[in-house]
Scaffold this active site. Structure first.
Site, PDB file in Angstrom:
ATOM      1  N   GLU A  95      -6.472 -20.548 -10.760  1.00 33.29           N
ATOM      2  CA  GLU A  95      -7.345 -20.787  -9.620  1.00 33.29           C
ATOM      3  C   GLU A  95      -8.572 -19.889  -9.677  1.00 33.29           C
ATOM      4  O   GLU A  95      -8.537 -18.793 -10.218  1.00 33.29           O
ATOM      5  CB  GLU A  95      -6.563 -20.572  -8.320  1.00 33.29           C
ATOM      6  CG  GLU A  95      -5.487 -21.638  -8.157  1.00 33.29           C
ATOM      7  CD  GLU A  95      -4.599 -21.454  -6.933  1.00 33.29           C
ATOM      8  OE1 GLU A  95      -4.020 -22.451  -6.504  1.00 33.29           O
ATOM      9  OE2 GLU A  95      -4.470 -20.329  -6.421  1.00 33.29           O
ATOM     10  N   CYS A 115       0.849 -13.124 -13.075  1.00 38.86           N
ATOM     11  CA  CYS A 115       0.571 -11.687 -13.155  1.00 38.86           C
ATOM     12  C   CYS A 115       1.881 -10.947 -13.366  1.00 38.86           C
ATOM     13  O   CYS A 115       2.923 -11.367 -12.872  1.00 38.86           O
ATOM     14  CB  CYS A 115      -0.092 -11.201 -11.866  1.00 38.86           C
ATOM     15  SG  CYS A 115      -0.676  -9.489 -11.931  1.00 38.86           S
ATOM     16  N   CYS A 119       2.950  -6.532  -7.441  1.00 36.24           N
ATOM     17  CA  CYS A 119       2.608  -5.959  -6.135  1.00 36.24           C
ATOM     18  C   CYS A 119       3.345  -6.764  -5.060  1.00 36.24           C
ATOM     19  O   CYS A 119       3.284  -7.995  -5.052  1.00 36.24           O
ATOM     20  CB  CYS A 119       1.094  -6.013  -5.921  1.00 36.24           C
ATOM     21  SG  CYS A 119       0.185  -5.108  -7.185  1.00 36.24           S
ATOM     22  N   SER A 199     -11.528  -5.622 -11.156  1.00 36.07           N
ATOM     23  CA  SER A 199     -10.620  -4.977 -10.209  1.00 36.07           C
ATOM     24  C   SER A 199      -9.277  -4.724 -10.886  1.00 36.07           C
ATOM     25  O   SER A 199      -8.731  -5.602 -11.539  1.00 36.07           O
ATOM     26  CB  SER A 199     -10.437  -5.892  -8.998  1.00 36.07           C
ATOM     27  OG  SER A 199      -9.563  -5.295  -8.062  1.00 36.07           O
ATOM     28  N   SER A 222      -7.380  -1.139  -6.757  1.00 37.17           N
ATOM     29  CA  SER A 222      -6.502  -1.472  -5.636  1.00 37.17           C
ATOM     30  C   SER A 222      -5.596  -0.288  -5.358  1.00 37.17           C
ATOM     31  O   SER A 222      -4.654  -0.034  -6.097  1.00 37.17           O
ATOM     32  CB  SER A 222      -5.682  -2.720  -5.968  1.00 37.17           C
ATOM     33  OG  SER A 222      -6.564  -3.794  -6.216  1.00 37.17           O
TER      34      SER A 222
HETATM   35  N1  SAH Z   1      -4.815  -7.196 -10.345  1.00 35.22           N
HETATM   36  C1  SAH Z   1      -6.121  -6.812  -9.898  1.00 35.22           C
HETATM   37  C2  SAH Z   1      -6.924  -8.001  -9.527  1.00 35.22           C
HETATM   38  C3  SAH Z   1      -6.418  -8.776  -8.350  1.00 35.22           C
HETATM   39  S1  SAH Z   1      -7.483  -8.403  -7.076  1.00 35.22           S
HETATM   40  C4  SAH Z   1      -5.993  -5.788  -8.790  1.00 35.22           C
HETATM   41  O1  SAH Z   1      -4.890  -5.494  -8.373  1.00 35.22           O
HETATM   42  O2  SAH Z   1      -6.992  -5.226  -8.378  1.00 35.22           O
HETATM   43  C5  SAH Z   1      -6.697  -8.891  -5.732  1.00 35.22           C
HETATM   44  C6  SAH Z   1      -6.987  -7.965  -4.579  1.00 35.22           C
HETATM   45  O3  SAH Z   1      -6.370  -8.569  -3.466  1.00 35.22           O
HETATM   46  C7  SAH Z   1      -6.351  -6.588  -4.770  1.00 35.22           C
HETATM   47  O4  SAH Z   1      -7.163  -5.586  -4.265  1.00 35.22           O
HETATM   48  C8  SAH Z   1      -5.097  -6.690  -3.934  1.00 35.22           C
HETATM   49  O5  SAH Z   1      -4.731  -5.424  -3.439  1.00 35.22           O
HETATM   50  C9  SAH Z   1      -5.516  -7.650  -2.856  1.00 35.22           C
HETATM   51  N2  SAH Z   1      -4.386  -8.407  -2.310  1.00 35.22           N
HETATM   52  C10 SAH Z   1      -3.281  -8.806  -2.951  1.00 35.22           C
HETATM   53  N3  SAH Z   1      -2.458  -9.461  -2.114  1.00 35.22           N
HETATM   54  C11 SAH Z   1      -3.066  -9.483  -0.924  1.00 35.22           C
HETATM   55  C12 SAH Z   1      -2.731 -10.036   0.339  1.00 35.22           C
HETATM   56  N4  SAH Z   1      -1.595 -10.701   0.520  1.00 35.22           N
HETATM   57  N5  SAH Z   1      -3.603  -9.880   1.346  1.00 35.22           N
HETATM   58  C13 SAH Z   1      -4.772  -9.233   1.158  1.00 35.22           C
HETATM   59  N6  SAH Z   1      -5.145  -8.709  -0.013  1.00 35.22           N
HETATM   60  C14 SAH Z   1      -4.301  -8.814  -1.036  1.00 35.22           C
END
Ligand code: SAH
Length: 367
Positions: A95, A115, A119, A199, A222
């Site tokens: 996506e 991924c 997380c 990111s 993050s």
């Molecule tokens: N893997 C990378 C790129 C993904 S960025 C990273 O972790 O930075 C996606 C961003 O969205 C990250 O900052 C993550 O913390 C945030 N994110 C993930 N799940 C989320 C959710 N359910 N609600 C809001 N932000 C979220």
């Protein structure tokens, strides 16, 4: 249909394109013409390369193809955000999200199918990792979106790119870097590296490596917690590289003048959203040239976390500001179509993806 053994010209870097032309006995300027067709004109077929002779086009067609993705689905949010589901040539879905914001249009692109980082608050994590995208698939997302935009909203251009879609970009380091080199090449798409942001969840060794590159996209990290205890729980990668090590790496990162690191902080009710969290965060980030994007959790099915109340969000943000942090509250964009942060999960075929999940041998362990 494309045949898997054909070379995807969109996946080749500039030098590789010149070398590819040389293999066909062609001088450098021919390689450069091909590059321009693929990356400036963004043609999808070799037949459109009208300044190449018929024989050369036939030779090329026997060896190569251009672009491998197909746009399978487009959803438009009531706020104007568009989510594209793209299919790879091996039938996987990824996506990509187009977010209009005033004059700007930001595209949020994926770097992996699924991924591996796990997380706990993120929908993509639930898919697990299927495979890395190659540079051509990353670049093709941008070109498909550019073309779509030219059709549906001709006044707009993609101005900013963020590697914040599905996947952990630094886990797919080489292809991500190669895609950035391609997208910033002046003879091709010519985007500015200042308008590209990578990111990461905090893969410390790769972050250190990124700092040594000549190409310098913006960096977002993050963080999502103010203590190792909480971060261990919500981002298991913290058990490998904890907050201290992560922030040491960022302190050592050779940031260019007048640039700041962005910290993303997803607010989870009762987990990391207290006034004490804001105070710890301020202390942690002291001395780092940065800004903090506060992202209230975007819920998704099966998530154990909740979004804090508007009052709690405001109180957290106010405390961050009072403590001197440059803090920005991110309002969810496209959440009605599951296009907001942390919601990218190929909702229409998530189940299929999970059952088909295989770990491909070319993916390195997270290191
Ligand atoms: N893997 C990378 C790129 C993904 S960025 C990273 O972790 O930075 C996606 C961003 O969205 C990250 O900052 C993550 O913390 C945030 N994110 C993930 N799940 C989320 C959710 N359910 N609600 C809001 N932000 C979220």
């Amino acid at each position: 249909m494309t045949t898997p053994d054909l070379t995807d010209l969109r996946a080749l870097g500039y030098d590789e394109t010149i070398a590819f032309a040389a293999e066909l006995g062609q001088p450098r300027f021919r390689g450069e013409q091909i590059w321009r067709w693929v990356h400036a004109q963004m043609v999808d077929s070799i037949d459109e390369m009208s300044n190449l002779g018929k024989d050369l086009r036939a030779q090329l067609k026997a060896r190569a193809t251009i672009g491998t993705l197909t746009v399978a689905e487009i959803q438009t949010s009531k706020d104007g955000t568009r989510k594209l589901r793209l299919e790879t040539r091996d039938g996987k879905s990824i996506e990509s999200v187009l977010i209009p914001d005033g004059e700007k249009t930001t595209q949020c692109i994926s770097s992996q199918v699924g991924c591996a980082i796990d997380c706990q608050f993120c929908a993509t994590a639930k898919l697990g990792l299927t495979r890395n995208l190659d540079a051509g698939e990353i670049v093709d997302q941008v070109y498909r979106a550019k073309k779509l935009l030219a059709e549906v909203d001709p006044g707009r251009r993609i101005t900013n790119l963020v590697y914040m879609g599905m996947g952990e970009p630094l886990h797919n380091y080489d292809h991500v870097l190669s895609s950035i080199r391609t997208l910033t090449n002046d003879l091709g798409a010519g985007m500015s590296q200042r308008r590209i942001t990578v990111s990461t969840a905090g893969l410390v060794p790769r972050l250190e490596k990124l700092g040594q590159e000549t190409i310098r996209p913006n960096l977002a990290v993050s963080l999502n917690a103010s203590s190792d205890e909480v971060r261990d729980r919500v981002m298991p990668i913290n058990r490998k590289w904890n907050i201290g090590r992560l922030l040491d790496a960022i302190r050592a990162y050779p940031l260019e003048q007048r640039r700041r690191v962005t910290f993303e902080y997803v607010l989870l009710a009762g987990v990391n959203d207290s006034i004490a969290d804001a105070a710890r965060l301020a202390k942690l980030l002291r001395g780092i040239r940065c800004k903090v994007n506060v992202i209230p959790l975007n819920p998704h099915p099966g998530s154990e976390f909740r979004r804090p109340t508007p009052e709690a969000i405001e109180a957290f943000q106010n405390e961050c500001k009072r403590l001197g942090m440059a803090t920005y509250l991110r309002t969810p964009r496209g959440d009605d179509i599951d296009a907001a942060c942390g919601q990218l999960a190929n909702r229409s075929n998530a189940e299929a993806l999970v059952t088909l999940r295989v770990r491909s041998p070319d993916i390195a362990p997270i290191a």
